[in-house]
Structure formats: C-alpha cells, structure tokens
Design a protein around this motif. Structure first.
Motif, PDB file in Angstrom:
ATOM      1  N   ALA A   1     -82.871 -16.394  36.172  1.00 43.49           N
ATOM      2  CA  ALA A   1     -83.115 -15.074  36.759  1.00 43.49           C
ATOM      3  C   ALA A   1     -82.149 -14.719  37.885  1.00 43.49           C
ATOM      4  O   ALA A   1     -81.648 -13.606  37.927  1.00 43.49           O
ATOM      5  N   PRO A   2     -81.821 -15.622  38.834  1.00 40.77           N
ATOM      6  CA  PRO A   2     -80.907 -15.229  39.902  1.00 40.77           C
ATOM      7  C   PRO A   2     -79.557 -14.761  39.380  1.00 40.77           C
ATOM      8  O   PRO A   2     -78.977 -13.819  39.905  1.00 40.77           O
ATOM      9  N   ALA A   3     -79.028 -15.354  38.353  1.00 42.18           N
ATOM     10  CA  ALA A   3     -77.741 -14.928  37.810  1.00 42.18           C
ATOM     11  C   ALA A   3     -77.839 -13.540  37.204  1.00 42.18           C
ATOM     12  O   ALA A   3     -76.915 -12.741  37.288  1.00 42.18           O
ATOM     13  N   ALA A   4     -78.954 -13.224  36.609  1.00 41.89           N
ATOM     14  CA  ALA A   4     -79.116 -11.922  35.975  1.00 41.89           C
ATOM     15  C   ALA A   4     -79.180 -10.807  37.001  1.00 41.89           C
ATOM     16  O   ALA A   4     -78.850  -9.666  36.706  1.00 41.89           O
ATOM     17  N   PHE A   5     -79.635 -11.115  38.221  1.00 40.65           N
ATOM     18  CA  PHE A   5     -79.771 -10.080  39.236  1.00 40.65           C
ATOM     19  C   PHE A   5     -78.669 -10.131  40.287  1.00 40.65           C
ATOM     20  O   PHE A   5     -78.760  -9.466  41.299  1.00 40.65           O
ATOM     21  N   ALA A   6     -77.646 -10.905  40.066  1.00 44.70           N
ATOM     22  CA  ALA A   6     -76.539 -10.996  41.025  1.00 44.70           C
ATOM     23  C   ALA A   6     -75.745  -9.696  41.030  1.00 44.70           C
ATOM     24  O   ALA A   6     -75.624  -9.031  40.020  1.00 44.70           O
ATOM     25  N   HIS A   7     -75.232  -9.352  42.192  1.00 44.69           N
ATOM     26  CA  HIS A   7     -74.400  -8.161  42.331  1.00 44.69           C
ATOM     27  C   HIS A   7     -73.029  -8.587  42.824  1.00 44.69           C
ATOM     28  O   HIS A   7     -72.880  -9.620  43.465  1.00 44.69           O
ATOM     29  N   ALA A   8     -72.057  -7.751  42.530  1.00 42.58           N
ATOM     30  CA  ALA A   8     -70.701  -8.044  42.989  1.00 42.58           C
ATOM     31  C   ALA A   8     -70.656  -8.026  44.510  1.00 42.58           C
ATOM     32  O   ALA A   8     -71.351  -7.252  45.161  1.00 42.58           O
TER      33      ALA A   8
ATOM     34  N   LEU B   1     -64.399  -5.511  37.619  1.00 47.56           N
ATOM     35  CA  LEU B   1     -64.815  -4.151  37.949  1.00 47.56           C
ATOM     36  C   LEU B   1     -64.546  -3.179  36.806  1.00 47.56           C
ATOM     37  O   LEU B   1     -63.698  -3.423  35.961  1.00 47.56           O
ATOM     38  N   GLU B   2     -65.245  -2.063  36.838  1.00 49.66           N
ATOM     39  CA  GLU B   2     -64.996  -0.945  35.925  1.00 49.66           C
ATOM     40  C   GLU B   2     -64.207   0.104  36.699  1.00 49.66           C
ATOM     41  O   GLU B   2     -64.761   0.822  37.537  1.00 49.66           O
TER      42      GLU B   2
ATOM     43  N   VAL C   1     -62.579   2.226  55.770  1.00 51.14           N
ATOM     44  CA  VAL C   1     -62.444   2.144  54.311  1.00 51.14           C
ATOM     45  C   VAL C   1     -63.855   2.198  53.737  1.00 51.14           C
ATOM     46  O   VAL C   1     -64.690   1.367  54.072  1.00 51.14           O
ATOM     47  N   GLN C   2     -64.112   3.189  52.894  1.00 55.51           N
ATOM     48  CA  GLN C   2     -65.396   3.295  52.198  1.00 55.51           C
ATOM     49  C   GLN C   2     -65.118   3.066  50.721  1.00 55.51           C
ATOM     50  O   GLN C   2     -64.229   3.710  50.163  1.00 55.51           O
ATOM     51  N   TRP C   3     -65.869   2.164  50.102  1.00 54.68           N
ATOM     52  CA  TRP C   3     -65.614   1.841  48.702  1.00 54.68           C
ATOM     53  C   TRP C   3     -66.923   1.803  47.927  1.00 54.68           C
ATOM     54  O   TRP C   3     -67.991   1.564  48.478  1.00 54.68           O
ATOM     55  N   SER C   4     -66.792   2.075  46.642  1.00 55.46           N
ATOM     56  CA  SER C   4     -67.911   1.902  45.717  1.00 55.46           C
ATOM     57  C   SER C   4     -67.325   1.515  44.366  1.00 55.46           C
ATOM     58  O   SER C   4     -66.205   1.899  44.028  1.00 55.46           O
ATOM     59  N   THR C   5     -68.083   0.734  43.628  1.00 50.82           N
ATOM     60  CA  THR C   5     -67.618   0.294  42.317  1.00 50.82           C
ATOM     61  C   THR C   5     -68.805  -0.067  41.446  1.00 50.82           C
ATOM     62  O   THR C   5     -69.923  -0.210  41.927  1.00 50.82           O
ATOM     63  N   VAL C   6     -68.532  -0.176  40.181  1.00 48.63           N
ATOM     64  CA  VAL C   6     -69.508  -0.655  39.211  1.00 48.63           C
ATOM     65  C   VAL C   6     -68.889  -1.869  38.539  1.00 48.63           C
ATOM     66  O   VAL C   6     -67.739  -1.831  38.113  1.00 48.63           O
ATOM     67  N   THR C   7     -69.661  -2.944  38.488  1.00 44.28           N
ATOM     68  CA  THR C   7     -69.163  -4.138  37.827  1.00 44.28           C
ATOM     69  C   THR C   7     -69.409  -4.034  36.329  1.00 44.28           C
ATOM     70  O   THR C   7     -70.146  -3.167  35.867  1.00 44.28           O
TER      71      THR C   7
ATOM     72  N   ASP D   1     -71.191  -5.641  34.490  1.00 43.61           N
ATOM     73  CA  ASP D   1     -72.592  -5.795  34.094  1.00 43.61           C
ATOM     74  C   ASP D   1     -73.425  -4.566  34.437  1.00 43.61           C
ATOM     75  O   ASP D   1     -74.627  -4.541  34.234  1.00 43.61           O
ATOM     76  N   GLY D   2     -72.773  -3.520  34.979  1.00 39.52           N
ATOM     77  CA  GLY D   2     -73.444  -2.245  35.222  1.00 39.52           C
ATOM     78  C   GLY D   2     -74.018  -2.053  36.612  1.00 39.52           C
ATOM     79  O   GLY D   2     -74.590  -1.011  36.901  1.00 39.52           O
ATOM     80  N   HIS D   3     -73.867  -3.007  37.512  1.00 40.57           N
ATOM     81  CA  HIS D   3     -74.392  -2.874  38.865  1.00 40.57           C
ATOM     82  C   HIS D   3     -73.443  -2.062  39.743  1.00 40.57           C
ATOM     83  O   HIS D   3     -72.259  -2.339  39.788  1.00 40.57           O
ATOM     84  N   LYS D   4     -73.997  -1.073  40.456  1.00 44.34           N
ATOM     85  CA  LYS D   4     -73.208  -0.285  41.403  1.00 44.34           C
ATOM     86  C   LYS D   4     -73.362  -0.900  42.786  1.00 44.34           C
ATOM     87  O   LYS D   4     -74.467  -1.228  43.208  1.00 44.34           O
ATOM     88  N   VAL D   5     -72.246  -1.076  43.465  1.00 47.71           N
ATOM     89  CA  VAL D   5     -72.244  -1.610  44.819  1.00 47.71           C
ATOM     90  C   VAL D   5     -71.311  -0.763  45.670  1.00 47.71           C
ATOM     91  O   VAL D   5     -70.383  -0.122  45.159  1.00 47.71           O
TER      92      VAL D   5
END
Length: 121
Positions: free
Chosen positions: A19-26, A54-55, A100-106, A108-112
């Motif tokens: 479970a922890p790997a499935a919920f990991a974020h970049a 990253l996407e 610097v303000q950044w946003s990305t999607v990995t 696996d679909g997680h937005k950070v």
C-alpha cells in the motif's frame, strides 16, 4: 488454520505491505539553483529533479520576482537524458529575489506542486 483463512491472511499482509508504494507521490529531490541560494551570474535555466518520471504536458514552472511580476520561462522541457528532470529556460534575470512555483503530474497520475526561493546577486 485452514487453507481459506491462510489465503485471506496472506492476501491481507501483501496488500498492507504494498500500500505505501501505491500512495507515494513524487518529491522534488534537487533544484538548480538550490532553494534559498544566492547565485551569480543569473541562471540560464531552472532545473528540477524529481524521484519519479514526469508528464511534460502537465508540468509548469513559473518565476515570480520580488515585485510580484511573473517572469515567464521561454521554454519548459524534460531532460532528454532523464525523464525525472524538468528544465525551464529563463530569460535574462536581473539582480533580485525570485520565487519558483512548480507543478507537475507524475506518470502514475499524481499531481504535486511546490515552491522555493533564490536570489540573483
């Protein structure tokens, strides 16, 4: 313990361990310039290094100067040699403080998102 109970217990244990790997974020691992650094000369680019690929179409980097003016990067690209790195080519930056303000999607679909500051001397 019968075989059915053993299978249920084994499945529960496996799902708990994975479970922890499935919920990991970049996570942002490094940046150039570094957070809270003072640099000279002004950097030609801002480079962000993450722990996951990253996407690019969903990745943004924005620079804001000390007056609150947005300084748009002339180009944002992924590093061709590293899918975990994002590079923003900066226009000529003058001396002063920048955020610097950044946003990305990995992948696996997680937005950070996040931000950090640096200063040009």
């Amino acid at each position: 313990m019968n075989i059915k109970n053993l299978l249920v217990a084994t499945a529960a244990a496996i799902s708990t361990l994975s479970a922890p790997a499935a919920f990991a974020h970049a996570k942002l691992e490094a940046s150039t310039p570094q957070a809270n650094s003072v640099v000279s000369p002004a950097p030609a680019q801002v480079r962000l290094q993450f722990n996951e690929p990253l996407e690019l179409p969903f990745s943004k980097i924005k620079l804001v100067d000390e007056k609150g003016t947005v300084v748009e990067p002339s180009k944002i690209a992924s590093d061709p040699a590293n899918a975990k790195a994002l590079i923003a080519t900066t226009p000529g930056l003058h001396a002063g403080a920048y955020r610097v303000q950044w946003s990305t999607v990995t992948r696996d679909g997680h937005k950070v998102k996040g931000e950090f500051n640096f200063q040009v001397k």
